[in-house]
Design an enzyme around this catalytic site. Structure first.
Site, short mmCIF file in Angstrom:
data_model
loop_
_atom_site.label_atom_id
_atom_site.label_comp_id
_atom_site.label_asym_id
_atom_site.label_seq_id
_atom_site.Cartn_x
_atom_site.Cartn_y
_atom_site.Cartn_z
N LYS A 22 -42.90 64.40 89.88
CA LYS A 22 -43.25 64.82 90.91
C LYS A 22 -41.89 64.56 92.25
CE LYS A 22 -47.29 62.77 93.34
NZ LYS A 22 -46.38 62.35 94.49
N ASN A 23 -42.16 62.36 91.68
CA ASN A 23 -41.60 61.61 92.70
C ASN A 23 -40.39 61.76 92.84
OD1 ASN A 23 -44.25 61.15 93.84
ND2 ASN A 23 -44.26 58.73 92.91
N ARG A 94 -47.60 63.17 102.62
CA ARG A 94 -46.52 62.16 102.63
C ARG A 94 -45.47 62.07 103.07
NH1 ARG A 94 -48.26 56.80 105.11
NH2 ARG A 94 -45.73 56.25 104.61
N CYS A 118 -52.94 56.80 105.07
CA CYS A 118 -53.95 57.94 103.98
C CYS A 118 -54.73 56.81 103.45
CB CYS A 118 -52.97 58.24 103.01
SG CYS A 118 -51.88 57.04 101.63
N ARG A 123 -49.79 52.66 105.34
CA ARG A 123 -48.26 53.62 105.37
C ARG A 123 -47.21 53.08 106.06
NH1 ARG A 123 -49.59 57.05 99.71
NH2 ARG A 123 -47.10 56.64 99.94
N ASP A 308 -48.68 52.84 91.37
CA ASP A 308 -49.12 54.45 90.59
C ASP A 308 -49.98 53.97 89.47
OD1 ASP A 308 -48.73 54.85 93.02
OD2 ASP A 308 -47.04 56.01 92.07
N ILE A 330 -49.23 46.86 96.17
CA ILE A 330 -47.77 47.43 96.81
C ILE A 330 -48.85 48.00 98.29
CG2 ILE A 330 -46.54 49.35 96.82
CD1 ILE A 330 -45.73 46.69 95.36
N ARG A 400 -52.44 67.96 92.81
CA ARG A 400 -51.24 67.27 93.44
C ARG A 400 -50.41 66.69 92.51
NH1 ARG A 400 -51.93 62.97 97.51
NH2 ARG A 400 -50.21 63.14 96.88
C1 UD1 Z 1 -43.38 56.38 96.92
C2 UD1 Z 1 -44.20 57.04 95.67
C3 UD1 Z 1 -45.59 56.24 95.95
C4 UD1 Z 1 -45.72 54.94 95.25
C5 UD1 Z 1 -45.19 53.94 96.09
C6 UD1 Z 1 -44.96 52.25 95.10
C7 UD1 Z 1 -43.72 58.67 96.93
C8 UD1 Z 1 -43.63 60.44 97.18
N1 UD1 Z 1 -44.54 58.18 96.50
O1 UD1 Z 1 -44.63 56.05 98.03
O2 UD1 Z 1 -45.86 57.17 95.06
O3 UD1 Z 1 -47.23 54.03 95.61
O4 UD1 Z 1 -43.72 54.83 96.55
O5 UD1 Z 1 -44.01 52.54 94.28
O6 UD1 Z 1 -42.56 58.78 95.99
N2 UD1 Z 1 -44.15 49.97 103.58
C9 UD1 Z 1 -43.72 49.66 105.25
N3 UD1 Z 1 -43.20 50.23 106.25
C10 UD1 Z 1 -42.11 51.20 105.87
C11 UD1 Z 1 -42.13 51.27 104.53
C12 UD1 Z 1 -43.04 51.72 103.81
O7 UD1 Z 1 -44.96 48.51 105.59
O8 UD1 Z 1 -41.08 51.34 106.98
C13 UD1 Z 1 -45.16 49.73 103.21
C14 UD1 Z 1 -45.98 50.31 102.91
O9 UD1 Z 1 -46.90 51.00 103.83
C15 UD1 Z 1 -46.79 50.11 101.49
C16 UD1 Z 1 -45.34 49.46 100.75
O10 UD1 Z 1 -44.25 49.10 102.08
O11 UD1 Z 1 -47.86 49.53 101.55
C17 UD1 Z 1 -44.62 50.13 99.64
O12 UD1 Z 1 -44.20 51.40 100.20
P1 UD1 Z 1 -43.10 51.91 99.85
O13 UD1 Z 1 -42.14 51.54 98.17
O14 UD1 Z 1 -42.59 53.14 101.26
O15 UD1 Z 1 -43.85 53.90 98.86
P2 UD1 Z 1 -43.73 54.81 99.52
O16 UD1 Z 1 -42.66 55.24 99.52
O17 UD1 Z 1 -44.81 55.40 100.71
#
Ligand code: UD1
Length: 421
Positions: A22-23, A94, A118, A123, A308, A330, A400
């Site tokens: 999915k991701n 997202r 969420c 996030r 995850d 995370i 989902r």
């Molecule tokens: C992706 C995955 C999700 C997985 C996560 C961590 C997809 C669609 N989703 O989510 O399933 O759980 O990686 O492996 O690929 N953060 C900030 N600022 C930013 C960006 C992120 O503070 O600009 C923080 C987030 O709030 C979170 C952490 O960094 O606490 C990790 O987020 P991130 O690695 O960006 O996850 P996603 O890409 O949203």
């Protein structure tokens, strides 16, 4: 709304095919916006999230054809008719925030709704925005939207990420492939999905080195072209089904499963007592003879233990002989499955980012619900060995991210069905 009914029964046996990730597919779909030629994706899973992202892409002018019953997606962004991704669509998923990089990279303009928080955490998207600004885009936050513009195009630069964010790395990467000059992303995410995105971009003509490591170097090119790309197996679906025989007993083969996709998780599974064998078709997981050994886990970016899979691992530890701690590093609010597991008789104490789980010899089925995808599936897993009936409500979370989960689990002997309400 549908629910899933599970009755704890005996050991599992047989094989489960692992779907495309999915991701990965979500990010490859966004990459289609980078070229006016067709991008064809194969091994696509049939999931609600894919339909939601398709709506976002169609709203931007991308044409999408589903072939082979949805297993193949043909995307054609020959002509983009809009550069605005609407709140009503982005709030549902997202990952649609990842149209930002391709849109600004190709058209010099993007207006994308801020995704908002969420259930699992706030996030933030500050790193996504910082990356675009470093690439020379002017970014303003107005009315809940990110307005980004770079009329003269983006310029290669250094992008140091304060945390190896998956989404920020991928937005930076997709913006930089069409920028002028060299971009270096430091502390980049090393997730297999990010590497798979880079592989797809390379197949489309991008020049990228180092994907899968902490430093990705991108040499901007003038244009990308069409390509056909297969989607890698879903490591989270793989990990989820690896836990099933540990809880229910027995042995199942995960077709398409690969150890390199889940290195830390596989290690922790072995410590817990799983016997994992590589087979010509994938991985075979067998519950060893002894009890489940309690194993401490701390989530971390790849190659660490995936956040995850934390909820599913907790479901397994509920049946361990002894106590362990699971630390979530995370996301700040990712233990919503714990109170529901308590309702089934588990012993879990949550304090901040740490859960202390003490195994019990028996759990009992109950009506439960969860507010996110992985929490929901952890309740199904727990139900596989609980006495009586477990009904998991709010099943749309499961749809989902898991394709036909009840069919896959019942094919290996689980007593599970979807109930239409
Ligand atoms: C992706 C995955 C999700 C997985 C996560 C961590 C997809 C669609 N989703 O989510 O399933 O759980 O990686 O492996 O690929 N953060 C900030 N600022 C930013 C960006 C992120 O503070 O600009 C923080 C987030 O709030 C979170 C952490 O960094 O606490 C990790 O987020 P991130 O690695 O960006 O996850 P996603 O890409 O949203």
């Amino acid at each position: 709304m549908d629910s899933i009914l599970v009755r704890g029964n005996g050991p599992l046996s047989g094989a489960i095919p692992i779907a495309g990730a999915k991701n990965t597919v979500l990010k490859l779909m966004c990459a289609a916006l980078l070229t006016d030629e067709p991008l064809t994706l194969t091994n696509v899973p049939r999931l609600a999230d894919i339909r939601t992202l398709s709506d976002v892409l169609v709203s931007l002018g991308c044409e999408i054809a589903e072939l082979s019953g949805g297993r193949v997606l043909a995307l054609n962004a020959g002509e983009l008719t809009s550069c605005k991704a609407d709140y009503d669509l982005v709030r549902k998923l997202r990952a649609s925030f990842n149209v930002l990089g391709p849109l600004i990279g190709r058209t010099g303009q993007a207006i994308v709704s801020m995704p908002g928080g969420c259930a699992i955490g706030a996030r933030a998207v500050d790193m996504h925005i910082d990356a675009l600004e470093r690439l020379g885009a002017k970014v303003e936050l107005k009315d809940g939207y990110v307005h980004a513009s770079a009329p003269q195009g983006l310029k290669g630069t250094e992008i140091p990420l304060r945390f190896a964010s998956v989404g920020a790395t991928e937005n930076a990467l997709t913006a930089a492939v069409l920028a002028k000059g060299t971009t270096v992303i430091k502390n980049a995410a090393r997730e297999p999905d990010t590497k798979a995105l880079a592989d797809c971009l390379i197949a489309m003509g991008a020049q990228i080195e180092g994907a899968g490591t902490s430093e990705i170097v991108i040499q901007g090119v003038d244009a990308l072209h069409g390509a056909t790309q297969g989607v890698i197996p879903d490591r989270i679906e793989l990990g989820t089904f690896m836990i099933a025989p540990m809880i229910a007993g027995g042995s199942i083969e995960l077709l398409g499963g690969r150890l390199d996709l889940i290195p830390s998780f596989a290690e922790k599974m072995q410590e817990a007592g799983a016997i994992i064998e590589e087979t010509p078709a994938g991985l075979k997981v067998t519950r060893g003879d002894g009890p489940i050994t309690p194993v401490n886990v701390s989530t971390a970016p790849f190659p660490g233990f995936p956040t995850d899979l934390q909820a599913q691992f907790m479901a397994m530890m509920c049946f361990a002989e002894g106590t362990c701690t699971l630390e979530e590093t995370i996301f700040e609010n990712r233990f919503m499955h714990a109170p529901e597991l308590l309702r089934m008789g588990a012993k879990v104490e949550v304090q901040g980012g740490t859960a202390r789980v003490t195994g019990v010899s028996e759990m009992t089925g109950a009506p439960v619900m969860a507010t996110d995808l992985r929490a929901s599936v952890s309740l199904i897993l727990a139900g596989l060995r609980s006495k009586g009936e477990t009904t998991v409500n709010r099943v749309y979370h499961l749809d989902r991210g898991y394709e036909r989960i009840e069919e896959k689990l019942s094919a290996v002997g689980a007593d599970i069905e979807r109930v239409k309400n």
